[in-house]
Design a protein around this motif. Structure first.
Motif, short mmCIF file in Angstrom:
data_model
loop_
_atom_site.label_atom_id
_atom_site.label_comp_id
_atom_site.label_asym_id
_atom_site.label_seq_id
_atom_site.Cartn_x
_atom_site.Cartn_y
_atom_site.Cartn_z
N ALA A 129 -17.08 6.04 12.69
CA ALA A 129 -17.33 5.06 11.55
C ALA A 129 -16.75 5.34 10.24
N GLN A 130 -16.34 6.61 10.40
CA GLN A 130 -15.53 6.99 8.94
C GLN A 130 -13.95 6.53 9.29
N LEU A 131 -13.40 6.59 10.44
CA LEU A 131 -12.17 6.34 10.89
C LEU A 131 -12.11 4.71 10.76
N ASP A 132 -12.95 3.97 11.41
CA ASP A 132 -12.90 2.54 11.10
C ASP A 132 -12.97 2.09 9.61
N SER A 133 -13.76 2.76 8.97
CA SER A 133 -13.65 2.32 7.20
C SER A 133 -12.28 2.72 6.71
N MET A 134 -11.26 3.51 7.46
CA MET A 134 -10.06 3.64 6.71
C MET A 134 -8.85 2.96 8.06
N ASN A 135 -9.42 1.92 8.57
CA ASN A 135 -8.26 0.98 9.19
C ASN A 135 -7.72 1.86 10.07
N VAL A 136 -8.22 2.72 10.84
CA VAL A 136 -7.30 3.72 11.45
C VAL A 136 -6.38 2.72 12.55
N ALA A 137 -6.97 1.63 13.02
CA ALA A 137 -6.16 0.97 13.86
C ALA A 137 -4.76 0.60 13.44
N ASP A 138 -4.85 0.50 12.17
CA ASP A 138 -3.40 0.18 11.38
C ASP A 138 -2.42 1.22 11.56
N ASP A 194 6.64 6.22 0.22
CA ASP A 194 7.24 5.03 0.78
C ASP A 194 6.99 3.95 -0.41
N GLY A 195 5.83 3.87 -0.82
CA GLY A 195 5.54 2.87 -2.09
C GLY A 195 6.47 3.21 -3.26
N ALA A 196 6.25 4.40 -3.55
CA ALA A 196 7.15 4.87 -4.69
C ALA A 196 8.48 4.50 -4.63
N GLU A 197 9.25 4.83 -3.40
CA GLU A 197 10.75 4.44 -3.32
C GLU A 197 10.81 2.91 -3.19
N SER A 205 7.28 -6.11 -1.03
CA SER A 205 6.64 -6.34 0.12
C SER A 205 6.30 -4.81 0.74
N ILE A 206 7.46 -4.07 0.85
CA ILE A 206 7.29 -2.64 1.22
C ILE A 206 6.41 -2.04 0.60
N ALA A 207 6.51 -1.89 -0.94
CA ALA A 207 5.58 -1.09 -1.82
C ALA A 207 4.13 -1.68 -1.53
N LEU A 208 3.72 -3.07 -1.56
CA LEU A 208 2.54 -3.61 -1.38
C LEU A 208 1.83 -3.15 0.10
N ALA A 209 2.72 -2.96 1.18
CA ALA A 209 2.07 -2.62 2.27
C ALA A 209 1.87 -1.25 2.48
N ALA A 210 2.78 -0.49 1.73
CA ALA A 210 2.72 1.45 1.65
C ALA A 210 1.23 1.35 0.81
N PHE A 211 1.27 0.85 -0.27
CA PHE A 211 -0.10 1.18 -1.01
C PHE A 211 -1.28 0.80 -0.56
N GLU A 212 -1.37 -0.30 0.08
CA GLU A 212 -2.65 -0.81 0.77
C GLU A 212 -2.77 0.06 1.85
N ARG A 213 -1.77 0.60 2.60
CA ARG A 213 -2.12 1.57 3.68
C ARG A 213 -3.06 2.96 3.06
N ALA A 214 -2.50 3.23 1.99
CA ALA A 214 -2.73 4.28 1.53
C ALA A 214 -4.31 4.17 0.91
N GLN A 230 1.25 -1.81 -9.67
CA GLN A 230 2.71 -1.81 -9.95
C GLN A 230 3.51 -2.56 -8.86
N ALA A 231 3.06 -2.60 -7.66
CA ALA A 231 3.81 -3.48 -6.72
C ALA A 231 3.56 -5.01 -6.96
N LYS A 232 2.25 -5.16 -7.47
CA LYS A 232 1.87 -6.61 -7.64
C LYS A 232 2.87 -7.27 -8.78
N VAL A 233 3.27 -6.44 -9.75
CA VAL A 233 4.29 -7.05 -11.00
C VAL A 233 5.74 -6.77 -10.69
N LEU A 234 5.91 -6.33 -9.60
CA LEU A 234 7.38 -5.57 -9.15
C LEU A 234 8.30 -6.71 -9.15
#
Length: 521
Positions: A129-138, A194-197, A205-214, A230-234
């Motif tokens: 359940a803990q891993l599922d809440s962390m979207n482990v499949a991604d 990755d998001g910071a870079e 797009s890369i920043a959004l994906a990275a921070f959403e994963r985090a 920050q990624a949303k206003v980039l």
């Protein structure tokens, strides 16, 4: 893959769902003891009408006691069902074949192994359940599926009542889940990096994906949430940077500065924006500095020295270490100093002509503080100091002319008068002072007649002159000075009078007599 964990409030049963954990837990229920019906047979015979109810009651009561208190215990103690773990629902156990003997010890061991297996399964489901809440499949789908396969193997062993093998499989699944949780820390850290870079490179797009994963791994992370914001206003920041670059090419540096500042407000710490803002600030500063320097030199050429100094000082506030601004400022300040010196010299000469020696002396000192090498100021200071000292000395002696009665003082100021007489000019303040001093010196040598009055009963003595005896009135000729007359008379207190004689005080009368009688008690 979602996994639900169900817990019964009555017996804490843990049951995996049919999706993720197709585990079927055996349930056992206790059989209820059969109820023995109570009946009273009534005879149609009506003889003795009240005897039958009594007989029926006598038969029924023992039967009720047997059914209610004895029979349930017998049924329960002889039941072949085995106790299950608190987390497993009780269900009816299959009746043992009549031709097989009961195995209480083996049943107890199986029940214990089942409980241990289900306890392990509960932990496994919590991890899942803990891993599922962390979207482990991604981010760890392969590892996650490996753990699920282990769990399925455990289910198969569980159904076969091979609880030892089931526990091994479940532990393998649990160990894989733990490894994934450890891996999540690295994945989270890499996602932030990755998001910071991507933020710095302007790839939204890369920043959004990275921070959403985090955030999927650690939803409570403030750093990841800030990165996502920050990624949303980039994209908007990138647009502002492009507009700023166009403004720079058109030399609209203030417009470019405003655009970069707005971008930096949207995305603080963005390095590309900071670099561009710093560069445009330098251009603006250079332009402002050049304008102030030009204004300073123009004012200096127009002999508006103070304005020039102000302009050069403002230029130095823009560029504190600019050598050309420091040189120009020193030049303007020297020009200002020269103007001040000339103006103050003119003022000092005017003060001398008015015989304001103290003020002239202060002016010459002020000039020498600006430049010690001004010869005219050096000479003027000496001249003003001498005249100031003479003026002060003459003022002092004329205000205290009685001091001239002293022979030593008289001789000193006689010499001073002769020395000073040579520097006096006609109709000057000094000439007037010297004339007054000459008169005071002459009067100090002229005897003056002083009249003394008494009561003809007081013995009068005049110090520095002698005993004058008793008289009602007498005169003495005295040189200027301070004198003391003392009167004595028997039975009276002594009288004492001090007076000053000067050439300016003619016809002076002094009364000396004893008038206060002594009371002898």
């Amino acid at each position: 893959m979602a996994t639900d964990t169900h817990q019964s409030s009555s017996n804490n049963r843990v049951t995996p769902s049919s999706d993720a954990q197709p585990l079927e837990a055996t349930s056992v229920t206790l059989n209820a003891a059969p109820q023995a019906p109570c009946s009273t047979e009534r005879s149609s015979n009506t003889w003795h009408q009240y005897q039958w109810p009594i007989i029926g009651a006598a038969i029924c009561i023992p039967l009720v006691i047997l059914v209610v208190f004895v029979l349930p215990n017998l049924v329960t103690s002889s039941s072949p069902t085995a106790s299950v773990s608190e987390s497993e629902e009780k269900t009816e156990a299959p009746a043992a074949p009549k031709n097989e003997l009961e195995s209480p010890w083996q049943d107890a061991q199986l029940a214990k192994a089942r409980r241990e297996t289900q306890d392990l399964l509960a932990i496994l489901l919590d991890k899942q359940a803990q891993l599922d809440s962390m979207n482990v499949a991604d981010w760890a789908n392969n590892e996650y599926q490996t753990a699920v396969d282990f769990a399925h193997q455990g289910d198969e062993h569980y159904r076969a009542r091979n609880f030892t093998r089931a526990q091994e499989a479940y532990r393998s699944a649990l160990s894989t889940f733990d490894d994934i949780l450890i891996l999540s820390e690295t994945v989270f850290s890499n996602a932030l990096s990755d998001g910071a870079e991507a933020i710095q490179s302007g790839t939204s797009s890369i920043a959004l994906a990275a921070f959403e994963r985090a955030l999927a791994i650690t939803p409570s992370s403030e750093l990841a949430q800030e990165g996502l914001n920050q990624a949303k206003v980039l994209d908007e920041v990138v647009t502002l940077l492009k507009a700023g670059s166009r403004a720079e090419r058109q030399e609209k540096f203030n417009d470019a500065q405003n655009l970069y500042q707005k971008a930096l407000t949207l995305l603080p710490g963005h390095q590309a924006t900071q670099v561009r803002l710093a560069a445009v600030n330098d251009r603006i500063r250079d332009n402002q500095f050049a304008a102030k320097m030009a204004a300073g030199f123009a004012a200096l050429a127009a002999d508006n020295v103070q304005t020039a100094i102000s302009s050069f000082q403002e230029a130095l506030t823009i560029k504190p270490n600019a050598a050309d601004a420091n040189t120009a400022l020193r030049q303007a300040q020297q020009q200002q100093t020269n103007k001040t010196i000339q103006s103050t010299l003119k003022q000092a000469l005017q003060q001398e002509s008015e015989e304001k020696w103290q003020e002239a002396l202060s002016s010459y000192k002020a000039i020498l503080e600006l430049d010690r090498n001004i010869v005219e100021a050096q000479v003027g200071k000496i001249r003003s100091q001498v005249r100031h000292d003479v003026d002060k000395k003459l003022t002092d002696i004329l205000n205290n002319s009685a001091r001239l009665n002293s022979p030593a003082v008289h001789a000193q100021y006689t010499a001073f008068y002769k020395d000073t007489l040579s520097i006096a000019t006609p109709n000057s303040k000094l000439e007037t002072q010297l004339n007054r001093l000459n008169m005071a010196l002459h009067a100090a040598n002229q005897p003056t007649i002083i009249t003394l009055q008494s009561d003809n009963e007081t013995q009068v003595t005049l110090y520095r002159v002698g005993d004058l005896g008793m008289f009602s009135e007498t005169t003495v000729t005295l040189k200027p000075g301070t004198y003391t007359a003392v009167g004595t008379r028997r039975g009276y207190r002594d009288a004492r009078t001090e007076f000053t004689v000067s050439g300016e005080n003619q016809n002076q009368t002094i009364v000396i007599q004893c008038s206060e009688k002594i009371n002898n008690g």
